[in-house]
Scaffold this active site. Structure first.
Site, PDB file in Angstrom:
ATOM      1  CG  ASP A   1      32.232 108.997 -27.013  1.00  0.00           C
ATOM      2  OD1 ASP A   1      32.780 109.945 -27.601  1.00  0.00           O
ATOM      3  OD2 ASP A   1      31.142 109.102 -26.423  1.00  0.00           O
TER       4      ASP A   1
ATOM      5  CE  LYS B   1      33.099 114.266 -24.229  1.00  0.00           C
ATOM      6  NZ  LYS B   1      32.114 115.311 -23.954  1.00  0.00           N
TER       7      LYS B   1
ATOM      8  CG  MET C   1      31.637 108.262 -15.622  1.00  0.00           C
ATOM      9  SD  MET C   1      31.185 109.716 -16.611  1.00  0.00           S
ATOM     10  CE  MET C   1      29.388 109.652 -16.531  1.00  0.00           C
TER      11      MET C   1
END
Length: 472
Positions: free
Chosen positions: A247, A269, A382
């Site tokens: 990742d 991502k 996030m």
């Protein structure tokens, strides 16, 4: 990397040593072990070198250095006390593109000698690039202590059987699996104990056993960023991988720990950016595993904490593929610790809740009444995606506008930044940060001032971490 570590084949190659004292003798011993042809230039020879000369292991070709002596020479070592002579030797060799080492003068070396651990045919060479010889000696002592003296015997035995194994298993991956299985078996212990017949019996038995390629998928948590926080099991698995899908949040330091001949595929991502879909990642994992490969899915943090590891594991199970899970230190735990913010504390918080700023596929909404309970620390992954919305919902459901918040960017790394402020300032503070970030909400944030430690440690190591307080 200051120097490229390489191993030179000096067998039957002409080498030249200028000087014949104790230092030169030490270098000559290394050249002899490499089966080089050794030519000496010196006025006087120390007793040890005279002994080698008498045994005809070296050749004394002259007393004064001349450029003609460099003809057909592969490698030169200058071990004299004459600075001007050493300089001349270096310049002449450099011009002729001959490897040269002027002892104890790194600026006049096209190569340097590493510290060597000899378990022939296995050779380990370590170097500090000339910066810390004492540290290098200590490291060598530690490595020497853990490597069996008969380690070379293991390699020699494997070498004798290599052709047979290659004929038995034509597929490269099958051979790799066989050797991995052998070197993790009792075979190694038999060699170490000097039981060669039992070791051979073990090889013969294992050759007759089926060596079917069975692929597997291993979910590995790489931790919050700092390579020091990688688990031992994660490192072991990364060294055994055939393919690694990694990742965006996996650091370069961690990627450098992957086995060199493993294929690495970036499937990173990032929120808000176009990238490979989760569906395609899962299809690729299954496709590679069905080829019999050991596939590592390397994720930042922990695969089961907002890492979609559950979806990938479920898909692998549905495809009847063997799976493993190696937990990692999730960002909420690692980053908060490096910021000096305990997520629970008897005087501040009786529990902690992890949430994400991303919405679930089925749009399940958060229970804002629970999240607004001031007795719980709220950790938001996030959080920058919905920072203002989160702030408004929490205040609407009872959290005070003055509730302390911490926004930590690039946590646990040398670029860690901790910004402290209020819940009603969340949008303004996020604009000052660089992703990736972690948001912590609750009174425990106030402990950062007293308990922060990584900044002080970083200053000691010349690292650049910052901490700021905004209007609180």
């Amino acid at each position: 990397m200051e120097y490229l570590p390489i191993f030179l084949d000096l067998k039957c190659k002409n080498t030249l040593v200028i000087g014949a004292g104790d230092i030169a003798f030490n270098k000559i011993k290394l050249l002899l072990r490499a089966n080089a042809i050794i030519n000496i230039i010196a006025k006087d020879l120390c007793s040890e070198i005279r002994y080698l000369l008498a045994q005809k292991k070296i050749f004394w070709i002259g007393q004064e250095f001349k450029i003609s002596y460099l003809k057909n020479v592969f490698l030169v070592i200058a071990a004299t006390n004459n600075t001007e002579l050493n300089k001349t030797i270096f310049e002449k060799c450099s011009k002729l593109r001959i490897l040269v080492n002027v002892v104890d003068d790194q600026s006049k070396c096209s190569f340097i000698f590493p510290s060597i651990i000899d378990r022939s045919p296995i050779i380990l060479a370590i170097s500090s690039g000339g910066t810390a010889p004492v540290l290098l000696r200590l490291l060598r002592e530690k490595i020497e202590a853990i490597l069996p003296k008969r380690l070379g015997n293991i390699a020699n035995m494997a070498g004798k059987w290599r052709k047979i194994i290659k004929e038995k298993f034509s597929n490269v991956l099958e051979r790799k699996r066989f050797w991995e299985k052998l070197f993790n078996s009792i075979f190694v212990q038999h060699i170490i104990n000097g039981k060669e017949k039992k070791a051979i019996s073990t090889i013969e038995k294992m050759i007759t056993q089926p060596n079917t390629l069975i692929g597997e998928i291993i979910l590995v948590g790489a931790g919050p960023g700092n390579s020091d926080l990688l688990t031992l099991r994660a490192l072991q698995v990364m060294q055994e991988a055939d393919v690694v899908l990694y990742d965006n949040l996996v650091s370069k330091d961690i990627l450098n720990l992957i086995r060199r001949d493993a294929k690495c595929i970036y499937v990173g991502k990032r929120a808000g950016l176009k990238s490979i879909t989760q569906k395609k990642i899962i299809k690729l994992l299954i496709f590679l595993a069905k080829q019999g490969k050991r596939v590592v899915r390397l994720k930042g943090g922990d695969a089961f904490i907002f890492g979609r590891g559950g979806e990938e594991l479920e898909a692998a199970k549905n495809a009847n593929i063997n799976v493993q899970v190696v937990p990692g230190i999730t960002a909420g735990i690692g980053v908060s610790a490096y910021a000096g913010i305990p997520l629970t504390h008897r005087d501040y918080a009786q529990g902690v809740i992890f949430i994400t700023g991303c919405k679930c596929i089925n749009n399940i909404s958060n229970n804002w009444s629970v999240l607004s309970d001031p007795s719980y620390t709220l950790v938001v992954y996030m959080g920058s995606l919905k920072a203002l919305e989160i702030s408004k919902k929490l205040i609407l459901h009872g959290r005070l506008k003055s509730t302390p918040i911490a926004i930590i960017s690039q946590g646990t790394t040398i670029n860690q930044q901790v910004l402290i402020g209020r819940l009603d300032e969340i949008d303004k503070i996020f604009k000052l940060t660089v992703s990736p970030t972690l948001l912590i909400i609750g009174p425990v944030v106030l402990l950062h001032r007293k308990l922060k430690w990584f900044k002080n440690l970083s200053n000691f190591n010349n690292l650049k971490t910052t901490s700021s307080v905004i209007n609180i």
